[in-house]
Design an enzyme around this catalytic site. Structure first.
Site, PDB file in Angstrom:
ATOM      1  N   ASP A   1      32.334  15.290 -17.832  1.00 57.15           N
ATOM      2  CA  ASP A   1      31.579  16.482 -17.451  1.00 57.15           C
ATOM      3  C   ASP A   1      30.226  16.114 -16.831  1.00 57.15           C
ATOM      4  O   ASP A   1      29.692  15.038 -17.088  1.00 57.15           O
ATOM      5  CB  ASP A   1      31.368  17.351 -18.706  1.00 57.15           C
TER       6      ASP A   1
ATOM      7  N   ASN B   1      39.614  25.373 -14.703  1.00 60.03           N
ATOM      8  CA  ASN B   1      38.878  25.009 -13.485  1.00 60.03           C
ATOM      9  C   ASN B   1      39.468  25.633 -12.214  1.00 60.03           C
ATOM     10  O   ASN B   1      38.805  25.679 -11.177  1.00 60.03           O
ATOM     11  CB  ASN B   1      38.785  23.479 -13.317  1.00 60.03           C
TER      12      ASN B   1
HETATM   13  C1  IPE Z   1      35.632  20.427 -18.951  1.00 59.03           C
HETATM   14  O1  IPE Z   1      34.458  20.658 -18.284  1.00 59.03           O
HETATM   15  C2  IPE Z   1      36.715  20.058 -17.967  1.00 59.03           C
HETATM   16  C3  IPE Z   1      36.593  18.733 -17.391  1.00 59.03           C
HETATM   17  C4  IPE Z   1      35.647  17.865 -17.624  1.00 59.03           C
HETATM   18  C5  IPE Z   1      37.657  18.359 -16.486  1.00 59.03           C
HETATM   19  P1  IPE Z   1      34.011  22.134 -17.845  1.00 59.03           P
HETATM   20  O2  IPE Z   1      32.716  21.971 -17.142  1.00 59.03           O
HETATM   21  O3  IPE Z   1      35.094  22.810 -17.123  1.00 59.03           O
HETATM   22  O4  IPE Z   1      33.823  22.834 -19.265  1.00 59.03           O
HETATM   23  P2  IPE Z   1      32.856  24.022 -19.662  1.00 59.03           P
HETATM   24  O5  IPE Z   1      33.055  25.093 -18.637  1.00 59.03           O
HETATM   25  O6  IPE Z   1      31.464  23.479 -19.632  1.00 59.03           O
HETATM   26  O7  IPE Z   1      33.262  24.410 -21.044  1.00 59.03           O
HETATM   27  C1  IPE Z   2      33.120  17.964 -14.430  1.00 62.07           C
HETATM   28  O1  IPE Z   2      31.915  18.258 -13.841  1.00 62.07           O
HETATM   29  C2  IPE Z   2      34.276  17.944 -13.433  1.00 62.07           C
HETATM   30  C3  IPE Z   2      35.149  19.122 -13.527  1.00 62.07           C
HETATM   31  C4  IPE Z   2      35.108  20.025 -14.450  1.00 62.07           C
HETATM   32  C5  IPE Z   2      36.148  19.284 -12.483  1.00 62.07           C
HETATM   33  P1  IPE Z   2      31.430  19.749 -13.616  1.00 62.07           P
HETATM   34  O2  IPE Z   2      31.854  20.189 -12.260  1.00 62.07           O
HETATM   35  O3  IPE Z   2      31.857  20.621 -14.737  1.00 62.07           O
HETATM   36  O4  IPE Z   2      29.843  19.552 -13.662  1.00 62.07           O
HETATM   37  P2  IPE Z   2      28.781  20.526 -14.318  1.00 62.07           P
HETATM   38  O5  IPE Z   2      29.202  20.755 -15.742  1.00 62.07           O
HETATM   39  O6  IPE Z   2      28.789  21.787 -13.507  1.00 62.07           O
HETATM   40  O7  IPE Z   2      27.500  19.768 -14.236  1.00 62.07           O
HETATM   41 MG    MG Z   3      31.040  21.155 -16.526  1.00 59.66          MG
END
Ligand code: IPE
Ligand code: IPE
Ligand code: MG
Length: 246
Positions: free
Chosen positions: A19, A67
């Site tokens: 994340d 996602n």
């Molecule tokens: C979890 O991260 C999914 C991945 C790292 C692939 P998200 O960014 O989607 O999770 P939330 O929305 O913070 O819970």
């Molecule tokens: C994790 O990074 C990757 C995916 C969930 C695809 P994020 O895109 O969630 O990054 P933040 O949480 O917005 O910083």
């Molecule tokens: Mg995230």
């Protein structure tokens, strides 16, 4: 890495909730996709560090079932990155003895991407240096529902169903549960990741964003893990006589 104290207890299976790509990019005034790209480029060094530490299975969560609800442009960008990364890295991963696996749904990816993933799995299936398990279009609740549907379809009787049989219906069938789940970027939540398999995992959360998570960070997580006592519901003295559980 060589001068560091030896880790006394190692996890066999490490899973990482990768994340923080978006925040990493924002901090640098870059578009979110640049963060995802940097995140993808961070996979190889972390995988190589895992090989050095003799981790046997590395699961990386790259895309959740939730996602899909992100802006279409970002979703398309993430699909493109998966395609490019397999294309760029596959041959070398294969030569290095990496076995690729996928955990999650494949059917919502484009037919060509599905084919690419299937071919990568097939090509590397006999490799045994490390398993790189990519969780893509993965969500724990969806996984459990899919398992229940198949259990019903197979006509499994209530009295036949136990935890071991249930586990065989999950996407991770055949893989041991993760011992250590690392979440980067500081959120204290599971976000629907391996809610069955992670029942007894040790959690490690670091504020570092995924693209900046390096070998030193991995070492810190492994060191933390090696200093923990896993009890599985038992007392310390029981554990002393049941070392096979640790
Ligand atoms: C979890 O991260 C999914 C991945 C790292 C692939 P998200 O960014 O989607 O999770 P939330 O929305 O913070 O819970
Ligand atoms: C994790 O990074 C990757 C995916 C969930 C695809 P994020 O895109 O969630 O990054 P933040 O949480 O917005 O910083
Ligand atoms: Mg995230």
């Amino acid at each position: 890495m060589k001068e560091k104290p030896k880790l006394t207890k190692l996890p066999q299976h490490v899973a990482i909730i990768m994340d923080g790509n978006g925040r990493w990019a924002k901090e640098r005034g870059l578009p979110r996709l640049a963060g995802h790209r940097a995140g993808t480029e961070n996979i190889r060094p972390v995988l190589e560090a895992c090989v050095e530490y003799e981790v046997k299975i590395l699961t990386l969560w790259a895309f959740s079932t939730e996602n899909w609800r992100r802006p279409e442009k970002e979703v398309r960008g993430l699909m493109r990155l998966l395609r490019e990364t397999i294309k760029r890295e596959l041959q070398e991963l294969h030569e290095q003895g990496v076995q690729l696996r996928h955990t999650g749904r494949l059917d919502r990816l484009s037919p060509s991407l599905q084919k690419q993933v299937r071919e990568a799995i097939e090509l590397t299936k006999d490799n045994d240096r490390i398993i790189l398990n990519v969780a893509f279009d993965y969500g724990g609740r969806a996984e459990i529902l899919a398992a229940v549907r198949r259990i019903i379809q197979d006509g499994v009787l209530p009295e036949q169903l136990d935890e071991a049989l249930f586990s065989q219906y999950l996407y991770t069938a055949g893989l041991p549960d993760p011992d250590l789940i690392i979440r980067t970027s500081g959120e204290f939540r599971v976000s629907n990741f391996m809610i069955w398999q992670g029942a007894y995992a040790e959690y490690y959360i670091t504020p570092t964003y995924w693209p900046a998570f390096d070998e030193e960070e991995l070492y810190q997580a492994l060191l933390d893990y090696s200093q923990r006592e896993r009890r599985f519901g038992l007392t310390s003295s029981q554990l002393a006589t049941q070392t096979s559980l640790i």
